[in-house]
Write a protein that holds these residues in place. Structure first.
Motif: not given
Length: 188
Positions: A52, A77, A80
């Motif tokens: 992230k 992911i 983000g």
């Protein structure tokens, strides 16, 4: 005095994958990135935090998220967001209405559109006088289909105008007396 410049949204064109060249997660000789950090197990909080934080620095984060949503990518992911965080976005994708995407399409860009955005393009094109041929080209549909969409809009607007209640208010110029209930007689 500080001025803030907002750059226009960069929407991914149909079939365009060049945005990936600008992604921070792209591993290069000078920036080695382990792709496994973008596919952590739910309890691997360190990997999630690292991924992230990389996404937070990425100039194409929004484009990456859009590509994941539009492509139905539910793993890892992306943009983000974790799989769980993207879940509600996947569910609401069909009803997404982003006017910057609508405007980009009207301007001639080949942008991925949801059904709601396609309807908004048709309405915007109609109200801006865009020809049926141009609308067909913008949405990659036949001219007959564009004509049908414009007919539907004309019909809906006509019906909306017919449904508007008309009020009979006396004009201020006349010296009419206020009529009471008894002035109209009785129904037969």
């Amino acid at each position: 005095m500080t001025t803030t410049r907002t750059s226009p949204a960069r929407h991914r064109s149909l079939g365009d994958q060049t945005w990936q060249d600008e992604a921070v997660c792209r591993s290069t000789e000078y920036n080695p990135v382990d792709p496994d950090i973008f596919f952590p197990e739910p309890d691997e909080t360190d990997k999630i935090t690292t991924a992230k934080s990389l996404c937070g620095q990425c100039p194409v984060r929004r484009t990456c998220l859009d590509a994941a949503l539009e492509g139905g990518d539910t793993d890892g992911i992306r943009g983000g967001l974790t799989e769980e965080e993207r879940g509600p976005l996947h569910e609401r994708l069909a009803s997404r209405l982003d006017y910057s995407r609508v405007n980009a399409t009207i301007a001639g860009r080949d942008v991925h559109l949801t059904q709601a955005e396609r309807r908004a393009v048709i309405h915007a094109a109609y109200h801006h006088g865009v020809s049926e041929q141009r609308l067909a080209w913008l949405l990659k549909i036949t001219e007959e289909h564009a004509q049908k969409r414009y007919r539907e809009i004309r019909r809906a607007e006509r019906n909306r105008d017919l449904d508007q209640p008309t009020t009979n208010t006396p004009s201020p110029d006349t010296d009419s007396e206020c009529l009471g209930r008894d002035d109209f007689g009785t129904a037969a």
